[in-house]
Design an enzyme around this catalytic site. Structure first.
Site, PDB file in Angstrom:
ATOM      1  N   LYS A  45       0.871  -1.182   0.000  1.00  0.00           N
ATOM      2  CA  LYS A  45       0.000   0.000   0.000  1.00  0.00           C
ATOM      3  C   LYS A  45       0.907   1.231   0.000  1.00  0.00           C
ATOM      4  O   LYS A  45       2.001   1.208   0.579  1.00  0.00           O
ATOM      5  CB  LYS A  45      -0.865  -0.016   1.271  1.00  0.00           C
ATOM      6  N   SER A  46       0.479   2.308  -0.649  1.00  0.00           N
ATOM      7  CA  SER A  46       1.280   3.538  -0.648  1.00  0.00           C
ATOM      8  C   SER A  46       1.489   4.008   0.792  1.00  0.00           C
ATOM      9  O   SER A  46       0.523   4.203   1.537  1.00  0.00           O
ATOM     10  CB  SER A  46       0.572   4.640  -1.428  1.00  0.00           C
ATOM     11  N   ASN A  71     -13.750   3.839  -4.930  1.00  0.00           N
ATOM     12  CA  ASN A  71     -13.161   3.916  -3.594  1.00  0.00           C
ATOM     13  C   ASN A  71     -12.753   5.337  -3.268  1.00  0.00           C
ATOM     14  O   ASN A  71     -12.443   6.139  -4.153  1.00  0.00           O
ATOM     15  CB  ASN A  71     -11.949   2.971  -3.480  1.00  0.00           C
ATOM     16  N   ASN A 137       3.819   7.292  -5.882  1.00  0.00           N
ATOM     17  CA  ASN A 137       2.419   7.459  -6.286  1.00  0.00           C
ATOM     18  C   ASN A 137       2.095   8.947  -6.381  1.00  0.00           C
ATOM     19  O   ASN A 137       2.029   9.637  -5.374  1.00  0.00           O
ATOM     20  CB  ASN A 137       1.519   6.757  -5.250  1.00  0.00           C
ATOM     21  N   CYS A 140      -2.942   9.828  -6.117  1.00  0.00           N
ATOM     22  CA  CYS A 140      -4.045   9.423  -5.237  1.00  0.00           C
ATOM     23  C   CYS A 140      -5.202  10.406  -5.417  1.00  0.00           C
ATOM     24  O   CYS A 140      -5.043  11.604  -5.202  1.00  0.00           O
ATOM     25  CB  CYS A 140      -3.633   9.397  -3.774  1.00  0.00           C
ATOM     26  N   LYS A 185       3.622   6.258 -10.458  1.00  0.00           N
ATOM     27  CA  LYS A 185       2.248   5.853 -10.774  1.00  0.00           C
ATOM     28  C   LYS A 185       1.491   7.079 -11.262  1.00  0.00           C
ATOM     29  O   LYS A 185       1.456   8.111 -10.586  1.00  0.00           O
ATOM     30  CB  LYS A 185       1.583   5.292  -9.508  1.00  0.00           C
ATOM     31  N   SER A 218      -6.686   4.780 -10.468  1.00  0.00           N
ATOM     32  CA  SER A 218      -8.142   4.816 -10.640  1.00  0.00           C
ATOM     33  C   SER A 218      -8.583   6.121 -11.313  1.00  0.00           C
ATOM     34  O   SER A 218      -7.930   7.147 -11.199  1.00  0.00           O
ATOM     35  CB  SER A 218      -8.854   4.643  -9.292  1.00  0.00           C
ATOM     36  N   GLY A 245     -12.117  -1.368 -12.135  1.00  0.00           N
ATOM     37  CA  GLY A 245     -12.897  -2.463 -12.718  1.00  0.00           C
ATOM     38  C   GLY A 245     -12.951  -2.372 -14.230  1.00  0.00           C
ATOM     39  O   GLY A 245     -12.402  -1.452 -14.850  1.00  0.00           O
ATOM     40  N   GLY A 298      -6.025  -4.887  -9.606  1.00  0.00           N
ATOM     41  CA  GLY A 298      -6.529  -4.177  -8.439  1.00  0.00           C
ATOM     42  C   GLY A 298      -7.909  -4.654  -8.050  1.00  0.00           C
ATOM     43  O   GLY A 298      -8.074  -5.491  -7.158  1.00  0.00           O
TER      44      GLY A 298
HETATM   45  C1  DHB Z   1      -5.920   5.661  -2.739  1.00  0.00           C
HETATM   46  C2  DHB Z   1      -6.702   5.406  -3.810  1.00  0.00           C
HETATM   47  C3  DHB Z   1      -6.093   5.172  -5.016  1.00  0.00           C
HETATM   48  O1  DHB Z   1      -6.799   4.901  -6.147  1.00  0.00           O
HETATM   49  C4  DHB Z   1      -4.736   5.206  -5.093  1.00  0.00           C
HETATM   50  O2  DHB Z   1      -4.135   4.971  -6.227  1.00  0.00           O
HETATM   51  C5  DHB Z   1      -3.958   5.488  -4.029  1.00  0.00           C
HETATM   52  C6  DHB Z   1      -4.573   5.709  -2.829  1.00  0.00           C
HETATM   53  C7  DHB Z   1      -6.525   5.919  -1.431  1.00  0.00           C
HETATM   54  O3  DHB Z   1      -7.518   6.649  -1.381  1.00  0.00           O
HETATM   55  O4  DHB Z   1      -6.003   5.410  -0.420  1.00  0.00           O
END
Ligand code: DHB
Length: 338
Positions: A45-46, A71, A137, A140, A185, A218, A245, A298
């Site tokens: 996870k980032s 999300n 990343n 986000c 990313k 996303s 998706g 993902g």
């Molecule tokens: C989050 C959502 C993402 O799509 C991403 O690439 C990095 C972080 C998030 O909200 O945690």
């Protein structure tokens, strides 16, 4: 005698699959499952400097047919120290397939990202010996009050240059004989001028350190509505969130192709990790045909669990056998125009 420097393509060659950062990879238990899976590489996870709880729940929703997720997690993660310790303790029985180890960084500021680099390259703890790849990343979509840096081209260039200069200085002070591979990313781009602009920036970065881009993150700020409740399906940011998706696959393929052809034309040796709506071996085939060197999963990982890697790899192998391709290089990037 000088030790040989592993070619980054060795991570990408045999097994192109990796989890997409953010999906089932934030704790030791989740990472252990991924390291025991059929994925070729594993990413965390980032991470941010301090642990974060993320946005209020509900913050993730998947359509029952599996084709759409939304999300707004808000970067819940255990903090960089947790992931560094995880990699240092990762033993060969958990990582028995020798997956490449990727760490994802998403500091809230440049200073925070530089501080995390300081921790990775600390001479005493030597965490840099246990990490193969750093992914920054820049995309986000869910941080309240933050814009996505990767959409601000002038600022992005300055930011990346400072990051790379710091990275280079730290790496040279260590006893590693080659840098940790570094990539970024990116969010989806929609206009050709945006593809041109990002490739321009990447071509001007110092020292040839950027080895890959991971595209796409996303699709930002979608909105999903539940007719029964007449409400949004997630709570943060008034229901706006990052889409994933199968519905985002054409956007993802366009970004892989748009960057691949431009990197080739500019003679830039930057590899591409393709991401967005991958759920089958056929999907992986399409991404590699468009030019991806590696493909991340993902939403499907969230829906199906880590067993998806076994299924998707066997579907890819069956398709390649049917088409008579002996390896991925035989068709990588060779998309034809009708
Ligand atoms: C989050 C959502 C993402 O799509 C991403 O690439 C990095 C972080 C998030 O909200 O945690």
């Amino acid at each position: 005698m000088a030790q040989p420097i592993p070619d980054i393509t060795t991570f990408f060659a045999d097994n192109p699959l990796i989890n997409a950062s953010g999906c089932n990879c934030s704790t030791k238990g989740m990472l252990d499952i991924l390291f025991k899976s059929a994925a070729g590489s594993v990413i965390t996870k980032s991470a941010t400097l301090a642990p974060r709880n993320g946005n209020p729940e509900p913050r993730y929703w998947a359509h029952p047919d599996g084709n759409l997720t939304i999300n707004s997690m808000g970067l819940p993660n255990c903090g960089i120290q947790y992931y560094l310790d995880y990699f240092k303790r990762l033993d060969t029985s958990t990582n028995k397939y020798e997956h490449a180890r990727f760490i994802s960084l998403a500091g809230m500021t440049l200073e925070e990202n530089l501080q995390m680099l300081d921790m990775i390259f600390n001479i005493e703890t030597q965490y840099y010996m246990y990490i193969d790849v750093i992914e920054l990343n820049l995309s986000c979509p869910n941080l309240i009050g933050h814009r996505q840096l990767a959409y601000d081209f002038p600022e992005l260039e300055t930011y990346l240059s400072k990051f790379i200069i710091h990275y280079n200085k730290l790496y040279k002070a260590t006893n590693r004989h080659y840098p940790i591979y570094f990539g970024i990313k990116l969010p989806p781009y929609f206009e050709f001028w945006q593809f041109d602009a990002i490739v321009d920036i990447l071509s001007r970065l110092p020292d040839n350190y950027l080895k890959f881009v991971h595209t796409i993150n996303s699709v930002p700020n979608g909105l999903v509505i539940d007719i029964d409740t007449e409400a949004t399906v997630i709570r943060p940011k008034d229901g706006f969130g990052g889409l994933g998706g199968a519905i985002i696959k054409p956007i993802a393929l366009a970004n892989v192709r748009g960057l691949y052809t431009r990197f080739k034309a500019a003679k830039l040796e930057i590899l591409i990790i393709g991401s967005g709506g991958v759920a089958s071996g056929e999907d992986v085939f399409e991404f590699i045909l468009a030019g991806a060197s590696m493909v991340s999963i993902g939403s499907q990982l969230m829906i199906e669990g880590a067993g998806c890697f076994t299924r998707i790899l066997s579907e890819l192998t069956a398709l390649m056998e049917k088409k008579g391709y002996a390896n991925l290089d035989a068709f990588r990037g060779k998309l034809k125009n009708v």
